[in-house]
Design a protein around this motif. Structure first.
Motif, PDB file in Angstrom:
ATOM      1  N   ASP A 191       7.081   2.106   5.222  1.00 40.68           N
ATOM      2  CA  ASP A 191       6.862   2.129   3.667  1.00 40.68           C
ATOM      3  C   ASP A 191       6.793   1.156   2.898  1.00 40.68           C
ATOM      4  O   ASP A 191       7.632   0.069   3.543  1.00 40.68           O
ATOM      5  CB  ASP A 191       7.709   3.097   2.703  1.00 40.68           C
ATOM      6  CG  ASP A 191       8.084   4.460   3.484  1.00 40.68           C
ATOM      7  OD1 ASP A 191       7.222   5.247   4.239  1.00 40.68           O
ATOM      8  OD2 ASP A 191       9.372   5.270   3.349  1.00 40.68           O
ATOM      9  N   ASN A 193       6.946  -0.212  -0.621  1.00 40.69           N
ATOM     10  CA  ASN A 193       7.464  -0.346  -1.301  1.00 40.69           C
ATOM     11  C   ASN A 193       6.910  -1.706  -3.275  1.00 40.69           C
ATOM     12  O   ASN A 193       6.744  -0.929  -3.594  1.00 40.69           O
ATOM     13  CB  ASN A 193       9.025  -0.104  -1.733  1.00 40.69           C
ATOM     14  CG  ASN A 193       9.335   0.983  -0.552  1.00 40.69           C
ATOM     15  OD1 ASN A 193       8.622   1.813  -0.646  1.00 40.69           O
ATOM     16  ND2 ASN A 193      10.588   0.793   0.240  1.00 40.69           N
ATOM     17  N   ASP A 194       6.026  -2.366  -2.259  1.00 45.62           N
ATOM     18  CA  ASP A 194       6.254  -3.639  -3.156  1.00 45.62           C
ATOM     19  C   ASP A 194       4.441  -3.825  -3.242  1.00 45.62           C
ATOM     20  O   ASP A 194       4.524  -4.483  -3.893  1.00 45.62           O
ATOM     21  CB  ASP A 194       6.665  -5.191  -2.141  1.00 45.62           C
ATOM     22  CG  ASP A 194       6.493  -5.349  -1.685  1.00 45.62           C
ATOM     23  OD1 ASP A 194       5.297  -4.220  -0.723  1.00 45.62           O
ATOM     24  OD2 ASP A 194       6.362  -6.455  -0.998  1.00 45.62           O
ATOM     25  N   PHE A 195       4.074  -2.825  -3.195  1.00 46.80           N
ATOM     26  CA  PHE A 195       2.151  -2.444  -3.638  1.00 46.80           C
ATOM     27  C   PHE A 195       1.612  -1.466  -3.184  1.00 46.80           C
ATOM     28  O   PHE A 195       2.392  -0.392  -2.170  1.00 46.80           O
ATOM     29  CB  PHE A 195       1.785  -3.986  -1.761  1.00 46.80           C
ATOM     30  CG  PHE A 195      -0.007  -3.824  -1.931  1.00 46.80           C
ATOM     31  CD1 PHE A 195       0.154  -5.513  -2.554  1.00 46.80           C
ATOM     32  CD2 PHE A 195      -0.846  -3.261  -1.717  1.00 46.80           C
ATOM     33  CE1 PHE A 195      -1.065  -5.198  -3.432  1.00 46.80           C
ATOM     34  CE2 PHE A 195      -2.022  -3.637  -2.219  1.00 46.80           C
ATOM     35  CZ  PHE A 195      -2.915  -5.250  -3.264  1.00 46.80           C
ATOM     36  N   ASN A 196       0.848  -1.069  -4.373  1.00 47.92           N
ATOM     37  CA  ASN A 196       0.403   0.081  -4.961  1.00 47.92           C
ATOM     38  C   ASN A 196      -1.277   0.020  -4.083  1.00 47.92           C
ATOM     39  O   ASN A 196      -2.080  -0.750  -4.457  1.00 47.92           O
ATOM     40  CB  ASN A 196      -0.085  -0.402  -6.203  1.00 47.92           C
ATOM     41  CG  ASN A 196      -0.658   1.438  -6.469  1.00 47.92           C
ATOM     42  OD1 ASN A 196      -1.165   2.367  -5.651  1.00 47.92           O
ATOM     43  ND2 ASN A 196      -0.478   1.802  -7.512  1.00 47.92           N
ATOM     44  N   ASN A 198      -3.876   2.295  -4.227  1.00 49.56           N
ATOM     45  CA  ASN A 198      -4.121   3.699  -4.799  1.00 49.56           C
ATOM     46  C   ASN A 198      -5.882   3.189  -4.303  1.00 49.56           C
ATOM     47  O   ASN A 198      -6.682   4.264  -5.499  1.00 49.56           O
ATOM     48  CB  ASN A 198      -4.033   3.845  -5.778  1.00 49.56           C
ATOM     49  CG  ASN A 198      -3.775   2.377  -6.615  1.00 49.56           C
ATOM     50  OD1 ASN A 198      -4.134   1.386  -6.354  1.00 49.56           O
ATOM     51  ND2 ASN A 198      -3.716   2.973  -8.801  1.00 49.56           N
ATOM     52  N   THR A 201      -8.883  -1.224   0.220  1.00 50.78           N
ATOM     53  CA  THR A 201      -8.251  -2.591  -0.225  1.00 50.78           C
ATOM     54  C   THR A 201      -8.768  -2.740   1.431  1.00 50.78           C
ATOM     55  O   THR A 201      -8.609  -2.007   2.711  1.00 50.78           O
ATOM     56  CB  THR A 201      -6.864  -2.036   0.305  1.00 50.78           C
ATOM     57  OG1 THR A 201      -6.209  -1.378  -0.513  1.00 50.78           O
ATOM     58  CG2 THR A 201      -5.721  -3.554   0.357  1.00 50.78           C
ATOM     59  N   TYR A 267       1.734  -2.681   6.201  1.00 49.33           N
ATOM     60  CA  TYR A 267       0.130  -3.176   5.182  1.00 49.33           C
ATOM     61  C   TYR A 267      -1.210  -2.999   6.084  1.00 49.33           C
ATOM     62  O   TYR A 267      -1.794  -2.696   4.957  1.00 49.33           O
ATOM     63  CB  TYR A 267       0.226  -4.679   4.501  1.00 49.33           C
ATOM     64  CG  TYR A 267       1.925  -4.796   3.663  1.00 49.33           C
ATOM     65  CD1 TYR A 267       1.822  -4.415   2.316  1.00 49.33           C
ATOM     66  CD2 TYR A 267       2.560  -4.734   3.844  1.00 49.33           C
ATOM     67  CE1 TYR A 267       3.143  -4.932   1.484  1.00 49.33           C
ATOM     68  CE2 TYR A 267       3.711  -5.490   4.009  1.00 49.33           C
ATOM     69  CZ  TYR A 267       4.300  -5.522   2.375  1.00 49.33           C
ATOM     70  OH  TYR A 267       5.173  -6.179   2.035  1.00 49.33           O
ATOM     71  N   HIS A 270      -1.928   0.832   5.428  1.00 47.11           N
ATOM     72  CA  HIS A 270      -2.268   0.972   4.797  1.00 47.11           C
ATOM     73  C   HIS A 270      -3.146   0.359   3.794  1.00 47.11           C
ATOM     74  O   HIS A 270      -4.075   1.146   2.861  1.00 47.11           O
ATOM     75  CB  HIS A 270      -1.036   1.489   3.754  1.00 47.11           C
ATOM     76  CG  HIS A 270       0.103   1.777   3.744  1.00 47.11           C
ATOM     77  ND1 HIS A 270       1.322   1.681   4.529  1.00 47.11           N
ATOM     78  CD2 HIS A 270       0.404   3.567   2.971  1.00 47.11           C
ATOM     79  CE1 HIS A 270       2.260   2.547   4.644  1.00 47.11           C
ATOM     80  NE2 HIS A 270       1.557   3.398   3.729  1.00 47.11           N
TER      81      HIS A 270
END
Length: 385
Positions: A191, A193-196, A198, A201, A267, A270
């Motif tokens: 996962d 947890n420190d970048f979105n 949405n 990218t 990263y 994602h």
């Protein structure tokens, strides 16, 4: 009984060649009794717990070029003493300073087979008329031919060594960089947890250095109108000027420099597209790892590596002169230092789910060709024959 192998490199600090050595150690240790020989005590990559490590010095990372040059005979002598004590069958070095030391150690009595690995195109790395670059050019021309075999990590570098440094073709054997596919696949599922993520990218993973030309990437991205973001993973001396550029272009909420990450793969997995803007390379790990994470790739057609990785039809690795984006087998290639062309390629990816799906589906299978086991078998075959 296992044969003995010395691996000589300056350090295992964060870097492409250092990551390759770490990957090779887990595999080569099944075939050889390995001694890792370093010149600096920085170790940032995982290594086998039982590995024997020796130091021929513990230097400071930012020594002047003059000091490095003056120390070469001393280091070669010290390394020859290490080899005299542990009597390796093979001595394999990575990066220029280690390669010079490895070859020079023959003068002081090193009897092992000498293999050197070239990781970058020397004609680009040492292209200036400075004293430092002239000396490096001379050392490559004079010392490299004295090795038993030279392992460039791409066809482009092999071509460079042959034509610009007059090294005999029979001395050269290309062995590409390895990646640990299973490890990357596992880490990519962690996962974030420190970048979105949405938004759509774009991602780049590279040290913040002039060679990587992040300015080109940021300027090209600034011309994109769509609601997207650009994530840059890496650290380096160019962080302050790049931060200024981001502010000047009003991209504070769109371009993010998040520093060096222990696990960049989560990263990558994602993100939507990997963008590589380098001026020159060897055989870029960043592109390999992006392919392993099933990402579409846009890259400058730099010397060397990207075309060899992405363009199967023209896989001789020689870059082309072009003005527009070129859609090749496994990605999109763009000319060097061409902001508009890079913007066009990035915009095309945003606007086409078909392109994204096409390149994503074939990326992983391309990366499999460079899995660690395949590359290690190549090293063993060449060294033992």
């Amino acid at each position: 009984m296992k044969k003995k192998l010395n691996i000589l490199i300056y350090s295992l600090a964060a870097g492409g060649a250092e990551r390759v050595v770490s990957t090779l150690l887990f595999g080569l240790d099944e075939y050889f009794e390995i001694t890792l020989v370093l010149m600096n005590d920085t170790i940032e990559y995982e290594i086998p717990k039982s590995l024997n490590i020796q130091y021929i010095e513990k230097s400071q990372a930012h020594e002047s070029g003059v000091i490095k040059l003056l120390k070469l005979p001393f280091l070669a002598y010290k390394y020859s003493r290490v080899c005299s004590n542990n009597k390796p069958d093979y001595s394999l070095s990575f990066m220029n300073r280690s390669n010079y030391t490895n070859v020079l150690s023959k003068v002081f009595g090193n009897k092992s087979k000498i293999f050197i690995s070239e990781r970058i195109a020397p004609s680009k790395e040492y292209e200036s008329n400075s004293v430092k670059d002239k000396i490096s050019q001379y050392l490559i021309k004079y010392l490299y031919p004295k090795a038993d075999r030279i392992f460039p990590n791409s066809k482009g570098i092999a071509y460079d060594l042959k034509w610009n440094f007059k090294i005999q073709e029979e001395k050269i054997h290309v062995i590409n960089n390895p990646i640990d596919i299973a490890k990357i696949k596992k880490l990519s599922k962690e996962d974030v947890n420190d970048f979105n993520f949405n938004k759509f990218t774009f991602i780049n993973v590279a040290r913040l250095h002039s060679q990587k030309n992040h300015e080109l990437l940021i300027r090209a991205y600034s011309k994109i109108n769509a609601d997207t973001q650009l994530l840059i993973i890496g650290e380096g001396e160019l962080r302050p000027p790049l931060e200024r550029l981001i502010r000047e272009l009003n991209l504070n909420n769109k371009v993010f420099l998040i520093g060096k990450k222990q696990n960049p793969f989560k990263y990558l997995s994602h993100s939507k597209c990997f963008v590589f803007s380098s001026n020159y390379e060897g055989f870029p790990n960043g592109i390999l790892e992006a392919l392993a994470c099933e990402l579409p790739v846009i890259s400058t057609d730099c010397k060397s590596g990207p075309r060899e990785l992405l363009d199967i039809i023209n896989s001789n690795g020689i870059e082309k002169n072009m003005l527009e984006p070129e859609y090749v087998d496994h990605g999109i290639l763009v000319p060097l230092n061409n902001v508009d062309s890079l913007t066009k390629a990035m915009t095309a990816i945003i606007e086409s789910d078909t392109l994204i799906n096409k390149f994503s589906k074939i990326a992983y299978n391309r990366a499999l060709k460079y899995d660690r086991k395949i590359i290690i078998d190549e090293y063993i075959k060449v060294m033992e024959n």
